[in-house]
Scaffold this active site. Structure first.
Site, mmCIF file in Angstrom:
data_model
loop_
_atom_site.group_PDB
_atom_site.id
_atom_site.type_symbol
_atom_site.label_atom_id
_atom_site.label_comp_id
_atom_site.label_asym_id
_atom_site.label_seq_id
_atom_site.Cartn_x
_atom_site.Cartn_y
_atom_site.Cartn_z
ATOM 1 N N GLU A 16 0.839 -1.210 0.000
ATOM 2 C CA GLU A 16 0.000 0.000 0.000
ATOM 3 C C GLU A 16 0.870 1.254 0.000
ATOM 4 O O GLU A 16 2.092 1.183 -0.011
ATOM 5 C CB GLU A 16 -0.929 0.018 1.221
ATOM 6 C CG GLU A 16 -2.357 -0.421 0.941
ATOM 7 C CD GLU A 16 -3.135 0.588 0.102
ATOM 8 O OE1 GLU A 16 -2.579 1.654 -0.281
ATOM 9 O OE2 GLU A 16 -4.304 0.314 -0.197
ATOM 10 N N ASN A 158 -10.771 4.750 1.008
ATOM 11 C CA ASN A 158 -9.773 4.495 -0.023
ATOM 12 C C ASN A 158 -9.964 5.463 -1.183
ATOM 13 O O ASN A 158 -11.086 5.911 -1.450
ATOM 14 C CB ASN A 158 -9.869 3.057 -0.549
ATOM 15 C CG ASN A 158 -8.894 2.120 0.142
ATOM 16 O OD1 ASN A 158 -7.724 2.453 0.291
ATOM 17 N ND2 ASN A 158 -9.379 0.973 0.582
ATOM 18 N N ASP A 207 -10.042 0.354 -4.397
ATOM 19 C CA ASP A 207 -8.967 0.579 -3.436
ATOM 20 C C ASP A 207 -8.315 1.917 -3.802
ATOM 21 O O ASP A 207 -9.011 2.863 -4.126
ATOM 22 C CB ASP A 207 -7.982 -0.595 -3.459
ATOM 23 C CG ASP A 207 -7.326 -0.832 -2.105
ATOM 24 O OD1 ASP A 207 -6.750 0.124 -1.561
ATOM 25 O OD2 ASP A 207 -7.376 -1.965 -1.595
#
Length: 298
Positions: A16, A158, A207
């Site tokens: 991430e 997100n 995401d």
């Protein structure tokens, strides 16, 4: 576009927070579940790693040379990778450890916009089921450490990106399969008038995202095995298929901002899941935009 190439088979449980550091011509990203930050130099192929005591979810540039801003599970810190100096800066989320930081990015005005979610990471890094789909909050952290709440009752925050004209802000809720569009005031950093913008896409859940120089949002699809390019009008403009299932975040880098770096997570049933958790790169005909910078002590 070229096919995706795994440039670092990092084996992240949940890669991430990917960031292009133009001053270093290097990519930084995190592994939330292993409490790691990685740095990859595309020129040499070298990768460096740092270990933290909490999940690290977000990285951003600052206006201080050699200093990044980072969101850990419980707080926001200033971090100097060269010396590994870490300084506490802000603690926007009061409900840690039940709730943790998640996606975030500096905005064009110089604030950090940071979202939180129910903490699905156990102390040993293993996964925990999410039992509260409204635990998340979207915060704005200014250069003095002041915190403003933007939106609450979010499942998983997100996507943090701004259009090229700096008049629109995009963010969303993974659990609702929805990305919202806000009006953005570049003179103050304030956002308002949120409304649905891109929802119901049937390949996974939204995401992290980044925007390109034509104003299209590149949205990574968790469980969807792809990155979808979405027009300013909220329509699908293209799909980049990935060889693994869980696509988590992306950013444009390289000297011409035409390399899309993409983080991934383990799990899924794609054809090359042995590379899941790796950092991937794709060459794009359309460049991205430069990373925003957090402005300290404004």
């Amino acid at each position: 576009m070229t096919d995706p190439v795994c440039v670092v088979p990092a084996g992240d449980r949940c890669g991430e927070g990917v960031l292009w550091n133009a001053a270093e011509q290097a990519v930084y990203w995190t592994d939330i579940n292993r409490y790691l930050v990685h740095r990859y130099d595309p020129r040499t192929g070298a990768t460096h790693h740092w270990i933290f005591d909490e999940p690290v979810t977000t990285l951003g540039l600052t206006d201080r040379a050699g200093t990044l801003i980072a969101a850990l599970g419980s707080k926001v810190i200033l971090w100097q990778p060269e010396s590994d100096t870490r300084t506490d800066f802000a603690a926007p989320e009061p409900n840690w450890p039940r709730v943790r930081s998640n996606d975030g990015r500096p905005d064009p005005f110089g604030n950090l916009v940071l979202g939180t979610m129910f903490n699905n990471v156990a102390p040993d890094g293993s996964g925990v089921d999410i039992t509260d789909n409204q635990a998340g909050t979207l915060y704005r952290v200014d250069g003095k450490g002041g915190v403003t709440t933007i939106k609450s009752a979010i499942g998983i925050t997100n996507t943090m990106c701004w259009d090229v004209a700096r008049k629109r802000f995009y963010t969303g809720d993974t659990m609702k399969n929805e990305i919202w569009q806000f009006d953005y005031d570049p003179a103050t950093g304030a956002v308002s008038n949120d409304r649905p913008w891109f929802s119901g896409f049937d390949r996974g859940s939204p995401d992290g995202s980044q925007i390109d120089s034509e104003g299209h949002v590149w949205n990574c699809r968790y469980h969807g095995g792809c990155v979808v390019r979405v027009s300013p009008e909220g329509k699908v403009a293209g799909i980049l298929d990935m060889p693994v299932s869980n696509i988590t975040n992306c950013t444009f880098g390289g000297p011409d901002l035409k390399t899309l770096f993409i983080t991934t997570a383990q799990g899924g049933d794609g054809p090359l899941e042995r590379l899941a958790g790796g950092l991937f790169a794709v060459q794009s005909d359309v460049p991205g935009v430069a990373e925003n910078v957090f402005r300290l002590d404004r």
